[in-house]
Design a protein around this motif. Sequence first.
Motif, PDB file in Angstrom:
ATOM      1  N   ALA A  86     -76.229 -21.328  25.652  1.00 53.05           N
ATOM      2  CA  ALA A  86     -75.790 -22.686  25.313  1.00 53.05           C
ATOM      3  C   ALA A  86     -75.704 -22.826  23.797  1.00 53.05           C
ATOM      4  CB  ALA A  86     -76.760 -23.709  25.892  1.00 53.05           C
ATOM      5  N   TRP A 104     -79.473 -30.816  29.794  1.00 55.07           N
ATOM      6  CA  TRP A 104     -78.495 -30.439  30.827  1.00 55.07           C
ATOM      7  C   TRP A 104     -77.625 -29.262  30.428  1.00 55.07           C
ATOM      8  CZ3 TRP A 104     -79.814 -31.650  35.370  1.00 55.07           C
ATOM      9  CH2 TRP A 104     -80.495 -32.854  35.618  1.00 55.07           C
ATOM     10  N   ALA A 105     -77.782 -28.766  29.205  1.00 53.41           N
ATOM     11  CA  ALA A 105     -76.937 -27.642  28.770  1.00 53.41           C
ATOM     12  C   ALA A 105     -77.515 -26.286  29.167  1.00 53.41           C
ATOM     13  CB  ALA A 105     -76.733 -27.699  27.266  1.00 53.41           C
ATOM     14  N   CYS A 106     -78.725 -26.275  29.728  1.00 50.86           N
ATOM     15  CA  CYS A 106     -79.409 -25.001  30.013  1.00 50.86           C
ATOM     16  C   CYS A 106     -78.828 -24.338  31.262  1.00 50.86           C
ATOM     17  CB  CYS A 106     -80.895 -25.266  30.205  1.00 50.86           C
ATOM     18  SG  CYS A 106     -81.833 -23.830  30.750  1.00 50.86           S
ATOM     19  N   THR A 107     -78.607 -23.019  31.188  1.00 50.63           N
ATOM     20  CA  THR A 107     -78.113 -22.285  32.354  1.00 50.63           C
ATOM     21  C   THR A 107     -79.259 -21.609  33.110  1.00 50.63           C
ATOM     22  OG1 THR A 107     -77.811 -20.168  31.240  1.00 50.63           O
ATOM     23  CG2 THR A 107     -75.989 -21.726  31.089  1.00 50.63           C
ATOM     24  N   SER A 108     -80.479 -21.832  32.678  1.00 52.80           N
ATOM     25  CA  SER A 108     -81.689 -21.261  33.294  1.00 52.80           C
ATOM     26  C   SER A 108     -81.603 -19.736  33.363  1.00 52.80           C
ATOM     27  CB  SER A 108     -81.952 -21.855  34.688  1.00 52.80           C
ATOM     28  OG  SER A 108     -81.040 -21.358  35.639  1.00 52.80           O
TER      29      SER A 108
END
Lengths: 433, 261
Positions: A315, A365-369
């Motif tokens: 991100a 909310w930008a995290c792709t985990s």
Amino acid sequence: MIAQIIFVVLFAAAVAWFSFNVRRITRYINLGRDIKRNDQPWKRWKTMFRVALGQSKMVTRPVAGILHIFVYAGFIIINIEVLEIIVDGVAGTHRVFAPLGAFYDFLIGSFEILAFLVFAACAVFLIRRNVLRLKRFHLKEMTAWPRSDANIILITEILLMTAFLTMNASDFLLQQRHVGHYLTAGSFPVSSVVASLMSNLSSESLVSIERFCWWFHILGILAFLNYVPYSKHFHIFLSFPNTWYSNLENKGRLNNMENVTREVKLMLDPSASPTAGNDAPQRFGAKDVFDLTWKQLMDAYSCTECGRCTSVCPANLTGKLLSPRKIMMDTRDRLEEAGRLIDKNGKEFRDGKSLLDRITKEEIWACTSCNACTEACPVNIDPLSIIIDLRRYLVMEESGAPAELGNMFTKIENNGAPWQFAQADRFNWTTNT
Amino acid sequence: MDFKVETMAEYAARGETPEVLFWIGCAASFDERAQKVTRAVAKILHASGVRFAVLGTEESCTGDPAKRAGNEFLFQMQAMSNIQVLNGYGVTKVVTACPHCYNTLKNEYRELGGNYELVHHSELIQQLLDQGRLKVEGGHFAGKKITFHDPCYLGRGNNIYEAPRSVIHKLDAALFEMKRSREKGFCCGAGGAQIFKEPEKGNKDVNVERTEEALGLSPDIIAVGCPFCMIMMTDGVKSFNKESQVQVMDVAELIARAADL
């Protein structure tokens, strides 16, 4: 005698102040929720030895990694010399360990080489930060204080090593001149070079320089010790427990929320006992630091803001606001703020602010985990778990998911898939050729 | 499909249990591109003589995207009803071509009563090749340049890095590694429920960044092991107008083609 008294008083004050701050930080960390992290002790010791003591994750970036090992080894090993300095300071002796003979020579010689390596490594680190301006040291969250903090630490270490080597250099010359109590002891591979620059000085000047450097060095160490709890540099202590308490599960796994399990079981089976776990009702997810676990709070204090996490975050690398390092810094800064207010106003005091005032939804909310951050962290900090806990709060307590994710939830509820497809069509892949 | 894919219900009706349950997953059930991968996996299992079954219409989302988006309630509702189905059939071993399903079924069902041995399809294919149950001719890919994109939930998430690579090595192709691979693999941008929403404001899409890295190697094929990576990397290749030169393929498709299935 007066020097000894001054030394003992200053030393005791430094230790007392430091332990006061250690207790304060321990208290703040314990404001977090409980989590069990003492299973598999053997594996935990192994992790700590490998990651913290063995620096295994530092060396994945060889330049910074090896330079860091110099500073780290220097810090740990030169402490043996500090022990001698303390004994000398209390007892009024000079080089009290000198009777160790050849071993003493070996020790002092090693300390000198390490001191030089620490000096050189810190100089390179300063250049990387301030001249080469490596990107990760100048991202948004690296505001004036974090940047100064790093420079203060590096400059202090350079000054301490300079004082140590200059002290040895003057001592070496005084030994050669057989002045007073300066008995011949130690070997001086580095400071003998420094000494050649000082050989014109009178013995009186050399004694003054030696004494000044001795005091500067030890008082500098005591001052630095007390600077550390106010600084990102606290990682020198916490990286050990922090790696011991590492998450030992597969990184892909997110923890199970037991308070949700209780509710879901009740929903599915009304005859289940609603009092099965009758703890006080707990907030779902995390709005503030009190909703995080003590391990997540320890993570925050273990972070030394190196930014390796952020430098691999997909991100962040594509220009989004999210920076895992900022998540950790915000958590620590918020905990410091909330903790100090609690110290002043009592355990139940809340100031109406929260972690979510510092970390925005856009970041969360930008995290792709993807776990790049947790993999990169040299001391096994887990920013992802905090991001997920914040999401949980937003979704389950505030219904604050982005609209598209809300739609995705509805689709899973209605047709068992995150897209609009009929359950009956699930098997169509066999015929859909 | 020139053979019948059997369901757990059909096995149960005969009083039999299959060797392994093939968990399809939502993307692989519904996305047309991913369906091809699903069929490739099924063909490989069938050709290797693996007695497998699927849940068919009894399968439902594992809850992975809900959990990662913070909706633990919805996740656990999904998990509990899936566990009821899986345990009802006495399932012990599951193979899936979706690392997200893999991760959830393996790591996140345990505390809710679901204990299963999970195998990623690349691992199973590797085993089948090693055991000689499956044979491939390398000829199809001789001289081709392949790079493998690590799925986060397979690699960092569950420490599986070698199985897909060892499968690719069975082809006569040349495997090139991107600079960011294995533990340092770079996300395709889909995970953590990102694929279900527009990305936040930035200067680039994650999949474009990753595809650019892959295309830097001038590969013939970008190999993947995840239906979400498949979607993201395919879109990425399209954004560079390279779809006629570079194919995005799942490791199962490579093997299925090499084995003439």
